[in-house]
Design an enzyme around this catalytic site. Structure first.
Site, PDB file in Angstrom:
ATOM      1  N   GLU A 120      -6.759   7.433  -4.125  1.00 36.85           N
ATOM      2  CA  GLU A 120      -6.697   8.662  -3.318  1.00 36.85           C
ATOM      3  C   GLU A 120      -7.830   9.606  -3.739  1.00 36.85           C
ATOM      4  O   GLU A 120      -8.461  10.250  -2.893  1.00 36.85           O
ATOM      5  CB  GLU A 120      -5.349   9.365  -3.509  1.00 36.85           C
TER       6      GLU A 120
ATOM      7  N   CYS B 171       0.819  -1.202   0.000  1.00 37.31           N
ATOM      8  CA  CYS B 171       0.000   0.000   0.000  1.00 37.31           C
ATOM      9  C   CYS B 171       0.865   1.268   0.000  1.00 37.31           C
ATOM     10  O   CYS B 171       1.653   1.481  -0.907  1.00 37.31           O
ATOM     11  CB  CYS B 171      -0.955  -0.043   1.183  1.00 37.31           C
ATOM     12  N   HIS B 172       0.759   2.108   1.026  1.00 33.61           N
ATOM     13  CA  HIS B 172       1.572   3.325   1.109  1.00 33.61           C
ATOM     14  C   HIS B 172       2.971   3.060   1.664  1.00 33.61           C
ATOM     15  O   HIS B 172       3.775   3.988   1.793  1.00 33.61           O
ATOM     16  CB  HIS B 172       0.867   4.367   1.976  1.00 33.61           C
TER      17      HIS B 172
END
Length: 239
Positions: free
Chosen positions: A170, A139-140
């Site tokens: 986002e 993910c991030h």
């Protein structure tokens, strides 16, 4: 000889308002918990570390939609192995990268804030890479790649296939402007700036991973288990 069967899961130590009512982002719980369980099942010793030794839970990740009853039971049990290690985290400078064969960056939007400048975690991951181990992120968590480099100082993701949370995701969450206010790039933009080939999942929330040799990445919270399993598979191919 294969690297040690020991994994370090990196945890974001940042937190910031992100959700309605000022509720904050931080560690997305299952992005650490699910990999922890995969690694333990695969016979790894597992430790957790954040840049400061502290963490805050991401609000969304603690809601019933994202933290299922079996996961909540483990997370809220302060005597569970996962929770004990989460509550007594080390800082990376207290650990030796030579003792680990796998580095996994868990996430939460807060990772965008501290991971790009997390010199301790980045140095540790670079050490695991230099020793021939596996480096992974979900993910991030890919925000950490800014400072994970090879012995020539080149980002390890340069020229490699990676995935991570999509810019489309986002936008769908309505938080792109907040990320911009943090003065941080999206995962797609960060990957491009480091010379990587970003591979998008079929949809922002679909489980999706990419394995490029010893580099393993996943797209979103739904990919946490699959990314960890792919990291184990990559590790088991090492000699």
């Amino acid at each position: 000889m294969a690297p040690p069967r020991r994994a370090l899961i990196a945890i974001t130590s940042a937190h910031a308002p992100l959700y309605p009512g000022g509720k904050e982002t931080g560690l997305f719980i299952t992005e650490a918990l699910h990999p922890f369980e995969v690694f333990r099942k695969a016979g790894f010793e597992v430790d957790l570390a954040s840049e400061t030794g502290k963490y805050s839970a991401d609000w969304l990740s603690t809601t019933d939609e994202w933290l299922k009853p079996e996961d909540r039971k483990v997370y809220e049990d302060k005597n569970s192995e996962f929770r004990r290690k989460l509550d007594t985290m080390q800082t990376p400078d207290k650990l030796n990268a030579d003792d680990y064969g796998l580095f996994f960056a868990s996430a939460g939007h807060a990772s965008l804030i501290d991971y790009p400048d997390a010199k301790g975690l980045q140095k540790f991951a670079s050490g695991v890479w230099a020793d021939g181990g596996v480096v992974s992120a979900v993910c991030h968590g890919g925000a950490i790649f800014k400072g994970i480099v090879d012995d020539k100082g080149t980002p390890i993701i340069k020229g490699r296939n990676v995935t991570g949370f999509t810019t489309q995701g986002e936008e769908e969450e309505g938080i792109l402007d907040t990320i911009k206010s943090w003065d941080r790039p999206t995962i797609e933009a960060s990957a491009a700036s480091l010379g990587a080939n970003y591979v998008s999942p079929p949809g922002p929330w679909d489980s999706f991973t990419q394995t490029d040799g010893r580099l393993v990445t996943g797209a979103n919270p739904a990919s946490a288990t699959a990314t960890a399993e792919a990291a184990v598979a990559a590790f088991d191919k090492l000699k």
